[in-house]
Design a protein around this motif. Structure first.
Motif, PDB file in Angstrom:
ATOM      1  N   ARG A   1       1.006  -1.321   0.046  1.00 36.30           N
ATOM      2  CA  ARG A   1      -0.083  -0.118  -0.089  1.00 36.30           C
ATOM      3  C   ARG A   1       0.851   1.145  -0.077  1.00 36.30           C
ATOM      4  O   ARG A   1       0.647   1.983  -0.765  1.00 36.30           O
ATOM      5  CB  ARG A   1      -0.831  -0.035   1.262  1.00 36.30           C
ATOM      6  N   ASP A   2       1.960   1.231   0.874  1.00 37.95           N
ATOM      7  CA  ASP A   2       2.662   2.317   0.905  1.00 37.95           C
ATOM      8  C   ASP A   2       3.441   2.793  -0.329  1.00 37.95           C
ATOM      9  O   ASP A   2       3.287   3.804  -0.837  1.00 37.95           O
ATOM     10  CB  ASP A   2       3.943   2.066   1.805  1.00 37.95           C
ATOM     11  N   HIS A   3       3.936   1.878  -0.853  1.00 33.94           N
ATOM     12  CA  HIS A   3       4.421   1.878  -2.394  1.00 33.94           C
ATOM     13  C   HIS A   3       3.658   2.541  -3.226  1.00 33.94           C
ATOM     14  O   HIS A   3       4.005   3.311  -4.080  1.00 33.94           O
ATOM     15  CB  HIS A   3       5.092   0.607  -2.851  1.00 33.94           C
ATOM     16  N   PHE A   4       2.321   2.424  -3.368  1.00 39.02           N
ATOM     17  CA  PHE A   4       1.320   2.673  -4.127  1.00 39.02           C
ATOM     18  C   PHE A   4       0.974   4.062  -3.578  1.00 39.02           C
ATOM     19  O   PHE A   4       1.001   5.148  -4.536  1.00 39.02           O
ATOM     20  CB  PHE A   4       0.148   1.917  -4.221  1.00 39.02           C
ATOM     21  N   TYR A   5       0.435   4.340  -2.457  1.00 39.46           N
ATOM     22  CA  TYR A   5      -0.160   5.545  -2.000  1.00 39.46           C
ATOM     23  C   TYR A   5       0.949   6.781  -1.703  1.00 39.46           C
ATOM     24  O   TYR A   5       0.474   7.881  -1.832  1.00 39.46           O
ATOM     25  CB  TYR A   5      -0.840   5.356  -0.821  1.00 39.46           C
TER      26      TYR A   5
END
Lengths: 365, 365
Positions: free
Chosen positions: B322-326
């Motif tokens: 999620r972090d990598h995306f958001y």
């Protein structure tokens, strides 16, 4: 077809060879039907749906439920075009363990709602539906009255898949139904799994059906569901069971009293009714009407719908991010191995995760 | 330092220019300290920890809490090397709204536990801790007895960040403490947010501190927490409050009766006590002892710890995906725009999600 003729026990059931019906009478028929369906454009689907054509609505739902890429693309176009046509609706989630009388209740509730005019769509979420065929809504005839009602549209759960996938399809079906003028939406779940959270994220009112008793029948209900309910209704409050139901009502009321207030500001109600004998049905629906009026007035109705729309956008993203990762066969193998290391205390959960992630993001570059 | 000397109101507080202390007396001191800390190798940390050196343990925890890449790498090595040294421990999560008397209770519970021998580490999870400095455990002196006890190690919540990040650091700190021989671990949370689920995922027993009353003090407790509790204890059962506490006990007992059974097979208990007057403390701990014996016998203790280890591996993966995306600035911008479209009913939640995902995965290729 198996021939049990060699089994003496089934001798009477033997079917003479050669006279059973072949599986498809006209081998071209299926092909023709498929061809016909595929010829609809998105606009034709939408036109049919908005006109209230239930046959086209059904076909559009089938499209939504299909996992084929080309169907999905068309389905998404149809959904998007349906969005502006949504009618003012009330969405009610209904859950309860098997045996609580959900089908009979929905049949009776549905008829009550339809008497006031409008249309009703009954949908379901049951990610296990392929395994336990017919566990919920698999058999329309379990809703005797609704299944023959001209203004009711009943659709069983999309067949098995990830909960996210199944729930997404049901939520998309809601959009189609609302464009077709179904202003009452029921979404049924089986009450024993994770699906309640998904349903809770797509309905305005969450109704929990319970039975009176000493607690044994709570066995199947998942922890946490009770606190999600906007209303708890105790079924089978009829005949000699009335007193037990009233006692359960008092117990549930006391229990709810100990719960923190709901985000809507609404105080969940506990009522008794009988789905089979049609007792107390109006009171249950009065409660739902009151709730809707209450949250429309205080703004929570719109707020929740907006939060739900956002939730589904982010939920879809998160699910697909996970899918992209976990469905990678090499990642799958690595995870298996890493998990064992974690369980053997040879590696920390975090280092194991990091190793797999490093591999994944490296590969992507 | 600001000089309020120009403000008549603060005239008496004026500091003569030139005599205030410079921020660092010896500019080399800080550098030297840092240099000294950095010079520890992972093995040296582990050696110190396993010997029970609290100063080195503290420094290792600081390393775990650091967000610097080099610190994280070293921290992970230390954690991994500590894993085989873990002592047999009992981990207890303790939650309750502000005002329930958590600090006093933990102080009293902790002293009781330490009287039986062994060591105690008190940790905390409060993702808001930077905002609300000192909201929990910020001030060690709130645990008067434990803070001066030679066998107690108290560590406030890692400072603010995502809940996942904060919780992960606390869980890693547990590994270090257990390698240092702390066989009793308390993890405190504030009881109003999402952090309870995180704590629940790292402890053996989850204790909920409540107060007697009419329900107003439940305001702060998040829905769903009550069903997570293995034990509910009602504090301030002393003096004129005893009767109210006993009534609350009966009410909670009735409410728990309506809940479905716990996965451990354990029936959650409800007890009353007084943290301040040290009444009923032994009974509370007897309950926890009984629970531990019960789940060790039926295998749930080990099962749960293994599930928790797996949970943290997958949780770490999911969070980083999620972090990598958001955290991608372009994705952030797109999401902002898409969210508005979803709220305006111009696009479905799913198409909006799909568009952003397509962009993300295309870019990655």
């Amino acid at each position: 077809m198996d021939h049990p003729e060699n089994d003496a026990q089934y001798a009477g059931l033997a079917v003479n060879k050669g006279i059973e019906q072949p599986p498809i009478v006209n081998p071209y028929l299926k092909k023709m039907r498929t061809a016909k369906r595929r010829s609809f454009t998105a606009s034709e689907y939408v036109e049919g749906i908005v006109k209230g054509d239930t046959s086209i609505l059904s076909q559009a739902v089938t499209l939504v439920e299909s996992n084929l890429y080309e169907h999905q693309t068309l389905a998404q176009e149809v959904i998007e075009k349906c969005l502006p046509h949504a009618c003012d609706s009330v969405r009610v989630g209904i859950t309860g363990v098997p045996g609580a009388g959900k089908s009979t209740s929905i049949d009776t509730f549905g008829l009550h709602v339809l008497k006031r005019g409008g249309k009703l769509a009954v949908l379901a979420i049951d990610p296990s539906s392929e395994r336990s065929k017919g566990s919920i809504l698999g058999d329309k005839t379990r809703m005797e009255k609704l299944s023959v009602h001209p203004n009711a549209f009943i659709r069983p759960s999309p067949s098995a898949g990830s909960l996210g996938g199944v729930a997404r399809k049901t939520r998309e079906t809601i959009v189609l139904c609302e464009a077709a003028g179904y202003n009452n939406i029921f979404v049924e779940t089986v009450g024993v799994g994770q699906s309640e959270t998904a349903v809770h994220s797509m309905v305005d009112f969450f109704l929990l059906i319970q039975l009176a008793g000493t607690g044994d029948e709570l066995q199947g209900i998942k922890r946490g569901i009770m606190e999600m309910a906007d209303g708890i209704v105790i079924n089978k409050a009829d005949g000699s069971n009335i007193e037990k139901a009233k006692l359960a009502q008092a117990q549930f009321r006391n229990a709810l009293h100990l719960f923190p207030p709901t985000p809507s500001g609404w105080t969940p109600q506990v009522l008794t009714y009988s789905g089979y004998y049609e007792l107390g049905i109006a009171e249950v629906w009065d409660m739902i009407d009151k709730y809707i009026a209450f949250v429309k007035k205080n703004g929570y109705f719109d707020y929740k719908r907006q939060e739900q729309a956002k939730y589904w956008m982010f939920e879809t993203i998160n699910e697909q991010l996970r899918d992209h990762f976990y469905r990678n066969p090499q990642i799958e193998r690595m995870l298996e191995e890493k998990q064992q290391k974690v369980l053997n205390n040879e590696q920390s959960s975090f280092m194991a995760a990091k190793d797999v992630l490093d591999y994944y993001f490296d590969k992507e570059k």
